[in-house]
Motif scaffolding. Structure first.
Motif, PDB file in Angstrom:
ATOM      1  N   UNK A 114       0.875  -1.172   0.000  1.00 21.52           N
ATOM      2  CA  UNK A 114       0.000   0.000   0.000  1.00 21.52           C
ATOM      3  C   UNK A 114       0.908   1.217   0.000  1.00 21.52           C
ATOM      4  N   UNK A 141      -2.072  -9.841  -3.176  1.00 25.97           N
ATOM      5  CA  UNK A 141      -2.678  -9.199  -2.006  1.00 25.97           C
ATOM      6  C   UNK A 141      -3.793 -10.046  -1.403  1.00 25.97           C
ATOM      7  N   UNK A 148      -8.057  -3.018  10.284  1.00 25.67           N
ATOM      8  CA  UNK A 148      -7.767  -1.604  10.539  1.00 25.67           C
ATOM      9  C   UNK A 148      -8.320  -1.131  11.873  1.00 25.67           C
ATOM     10  N   UNK A 152     -13.018   0.030   8.777  1.00 27.72           N
ATOM     11  CA  UNK A 152     -13.168   0.222   7.335  1.00 27.72           C
ATOM     12  C   UNK A 152     -14.163  -0.744   6.692  1.00 27.72           C
ATOM     13  N   UNK A 169     -14.733  -9.967  -5.305  1.00 25.45           N
ATOM     14  CA  UNK A 169     -13.656  -9.336  -6.065  1.00 25.45           C
ATOM     15  C   UNK A 169     -12.775 -10.388  -6.729  1.00 25.45           C
ATOM     16  N   UNK A 213     -13.629 -10.801   7.155  1.00 27.51           N
ATOM     17  CA  UNK A 213     -13.445 -10.323   5.789  1.00 27.51           C
ATOM     18  C   UNK A 213     -12.000 -10.529   5.343  1.00 27.51           C
TER      19      UNK A 213
ATOM     20  N   UNK B 118     -10.050   5.216   3.974  1.00 25.67           N
ATOM     21  CA  UNK B 118      -9.765   3.902   4.567  1.00 25.67           C
ATOM     22  C   UNK B 118     -10.476   2.778   3.828  1.00 25.67           C
ATOM     23  N   UNK B 119     -11.689   3.065   3.338  1.00 26.71           N
ATOM     24  CA  UNK B 119     -12.441   2.039   2.620  1.00 26.71           C
ATOM     25  C   UNK B 119     -11.737   1.689   1.316  1.00 26.71           C
ATOM     26  N   UNK B 121      -8.575   1.997   0.761  1.00 21.90           N
ATOM     27  CA  UNK B 121      -7.392   1.218   1.125  1.00 21.90           C
ATOM     28  C   UNK B 121      -7.738  -0.221   1.443  1.00 21.90           C
ATOM     29  N   UNK B 122      -8.857  -0.400   2.139  1.00 24.79           N
ATOM     30  CA  UNK B 122      -9.274  -1.760   2.475  1.00 24.79           C
ATOM     31  C   UNK B 122      -9.458  -2.564   1.193  1.00 24.79           C
ATOM     32  N   UNK B 123     -10.102  -1.934   0.214  1.00 19.57           N
ATOM     33  CA  UNK B 123     -10.322  -2.625  -1.060  1.00 19.57           C
ATOM     34  C   UNK B 123      -9.006  -2.891  -1.784  1.00 19.57           C
ATOM     35  N   UNK B 124      -8.098  -1.910  -1.727  1.00 19.55           N
ATOM     36  CA  UNK B 124      -6.792  -2.116  -2.368  1.00 19.55           C
ATOM     37  C   UNK B 124      -6.069  -3.283  -1.704  1.00 19.55           C
TER      38      UNK B 124
END
Ligand code: ATP
Ligand code: MG
Lengths: 402, 217
Positions: A114, A141, A148, A152, A169, A213, B118-119, B121-124
């Motif tokens: 990231x 990834x 977090x 999030x 996804x 998740x 943040x959301x 980033x979470x997805x990334x």
């Protein structure tokens, strides 16, 4: 989990083994029983040797991440990381501590890119992360989960919808997603909340959703950035218990950042201390917590290992010193030396008068350690000899200057 | 009120609804992607592209700062090219849509900016592609805000459509001016105003309720 299936094509072929096992595991936990007996024999045999408790002590334990000379220079000119070298081993819980702004988050975020480091190399499972193209990185990834501080979660999706997200996804077929989401809901104990929205559940439950998740795509490692900082102490305990459980049962590697030293003390195996972007020290939690070599570490650990001598005790010590010859010592011991009657022996052998001022004995992950502050009265030569003797018993002697 | 006038009134109402509905739909269809583009091409955006961002921004600002009555006339050549004529309800839809696009885009942009970084980033961290992030996080999470923005757009389109009479577009505003003002029929004017108020009220409360239902914050 992936590993289980990979290494056990036979078991996987039977289908649903994982889910049966997870269910058995949960039920055993609910009955307050020992969950290890709930593991099917084959799985138990495979899990046992890779489990953190056994693998972590080995230097030979395989590396999941290898960071070499990692540096990060932000656009604004902030050197957030400088020359970081560390390995994260398979199956361990690895803690990262440091003051605010020390670079902890930056370091953690370089692990899944990231944040792209400006210097050095990172290997994950032996592959150089920095040479991957965008598609390869996305693929990879999925093997690195992340949770977090502020969870999030998507407010527009239910608990189940959030957990399903990474599977969607990844293009997992819908029928598989449903079963997998149910397994994960059971794993984190949120079956009842499956159709609620994040604004309808508590912080602890939100973090459980975050964990479920993150585990959905069966990653090898879970990155946690202050995952318990927004939670009350009791909820923190339950989340830690869940993480430790996942680490133990699934052999999942966990890397966690925290400002709460008790968290490290409770569940981490090894810890790295960051200071101003540098790696101040790293080592097993037992070593670092009982014998920190850096000032920054001592400062950070002050709250958990009571190295400060309370003011009242200081005053008492000062009075004792005034009234006669003697010194104030701090004796630090750990491991087996706790059990040695070294102090009594020293008193007898050298004719010392020893006055106990302050002390505690604690236990860090099975390693007892402690510290005593004593006033020892006697002539200088005698005191020197006594100190040498006590040191020979694996007890560190420091003279306290008041 | 005479039956002819009532019939005229009905036609005008339908013209207004038609103009607002179609230009609202076109404005949304083009304004939404434009809003998304404005966000993702910005600095630190998902697909950072400063030159494109600059160009789109200038376009949006230029259209938005042109008074509608001027825009209405200025785009006549374009209208003629698209619709074949520069007069009538259909012709009014072109400038209305052109005004709606950047309007929607800016409102969508600000709704998208409200989505927590943040959301994303979470997805990334889950290995999502930029398109997946737009589809599964940016738009769904910003949807209540987007709906609120579209509501505002419809309301302001109703206002703009009153000027459509300048190009023979008809509609309630035009009726009010021609009969209520020029022919001194105050009851027509009053009715037009009342109906417009009710219409705006209706759109606003429906939009609010819809946005509310979408929001789980
Ligand atoms: N995107 C960024 N651009 C510029 N500087 C940054 C950026 N992110 C972090 N920094 C800087 O890098 C340094 C390390 O930040 P980082 O967030 O890693 O600290 P941290 O140890 O996680 O702190 P905390 O405990 O407060 O979370 C800080 O000085 C911070 O201001
Ligand atoms: Mg941080």
């Amino acid at each position: 989990m992936t590993e289980l299936i990979r290494t056990l094509p036979l078991v996987a072929a039977q289908g649903g083994v994982l889910s049966r096992w997870l269910t058995a595991w949960r039920d055993a936990g609910n009955r307050g029983g020992d969950r290890s007996t709930a593991l099917p024999p084959l799985v138990r045999d495979i899990v046992a040797p890779t489990a953190a408790t056994q693998g972590v002590g080995d230097v030979a334990a395989s590396r999941l991440f290898s960071l070499r000379t990692i540096g990060k220079l932000f656009d604004g000119g902030v050197q957030a990381l400088d020359d970081i070298n560390l390995d994260i081993r398979e199956g361990e819980i690895f803690g990262i501590i440091g003051r605010s702004g020390a670079g902890k988050s930056t370091l953690l975020r370089t692990l899944n890119l990231l944040e792209r480091p400006s210097a050095g190399t990172i290997e994950f499972e032996g592959r150089d992360l920095l040479t991957l193209d965008a598609a390869e990185l996305r693929q990879l990834r999925r093997r690195i989960g992340m949770i977090f501080q502020h969870f999030n979660l998507l407010s527009s999706r239910t608990v189940a919808g959030n957990i399903a997200l990474p599977l969607e996804l990844a293009g997992v077929p819908e029928s598989h997603i449903a079963t997998r989401v149910d397994e994960l809901l059971d794993l984190v104990g949120l079956r009842e909340q499956r159709d609620r929205y994040p604004n309808q559940i508590s912080g602890g439950q939100k973090q459980r959703v975050g964990i479920a998740r993150a585990l959905a795509t069966e990653p090898r490692v879970l990155l946690c950035d202050e995952a318990t900082s927004a939670l009350d102490p009791e909820t923190t305990q339950s989340i830690l218990a869940l993480l430790a459980d996942i680490n133990r049962r699934l052999g999942l590697t966990i890397v966690l950042i925290t400002h709460q030293m008790q968290v490290i003390k409770a569940i981490a195996h090894r810890v790295a201390v960051l200071d101003g972007g540098h790696l101040a020290e790293q080592g097993s939690v037992g070593d670092i917590f009982t014998a920190p070599t850096q000032e920054i570490t001592r400062t950070l650990l002050r709250e958990v290992i009571g190295n400060d001598i309370p003011a009242g005790v200081r005053d008492r010590a000062a009075r004792l010193l005034e009234s006669g010859e003697g010194r104030i010592w701090r004796l630090s011991f750990r491991g087996e030396s706790v059990d040695r009657p070294a102090l009594t022996e020293a008193a007898e052998r050298f004719g010392l008068k020893i006055n106990l001022l302050h002390g505690y004995i604690d236990d860090i992950q099975g390693m007892p350690f402690g510290s005593l502050v004593v006033a020892a009265a006697g002539a200088d030569a005698v005191l020197d000899a006594a100190a040498a003797f006590i040191e020979s018993q694996d007890i560190r002697v420091e003279e306290v200057v008041l | 009120m005479s039956p002819e006038l009532l019939a005229l009134f009905q036609t005008s109402l339908l013209e207004t609804l038609w103009m607002v509905g179609v230009s609202g739909a076109i404005g949304t269809a083009l304004g939404l992607p434009l809003g998304v583009l404005l966000v993702i091409t910005d600095q630190y955006g998902l697909l950072q592209n400063r030159p494109l961002n600059r160009v789109l921004g200038v376009f949006a600002n230029a259209v938005r700062s042109t008074p509608f009555i001027i825009l209405l006339v200025a785009v006549i050549p374009l209208t003629r090219w698209i619709v074949g004529t520069s007069i009538g309800t259909g012709a009014a839809i072109v400038p209305l849509s052109i005004a709606a696009i950047p309007f929607v885009a800016r409102l969508v942009e600000s709704a998208l900016r409200e989505v927590d970084r943040g959301l994303i980033e979470a997805l990334q961290s889950m290995g999502a592609t930029p398109w997946q992030i737009i589809r599964t996080v940016l738009i769904p999470e910003a949807l209540p805000g987007i709906v609120a923005g579209l509501t505002i757009t419809l309301v302001s389109l109703i206002g703009h459509s009153a000027m459509a009479g300048a190009v023979g577009g008809g509609g309630l505003g035009d009726l009010g001016i021609r009969y209520g003002y020029q022919r001194f029929l105050p009851e027509v004017m009053a009715l037009v105003v009342v109906v417009l108020i009710v219409l705006v009220q209706l759109i606003q409360s429906l939009g609010d309720r819809f946005a509310q239902r979408l929001s789980h914050r």
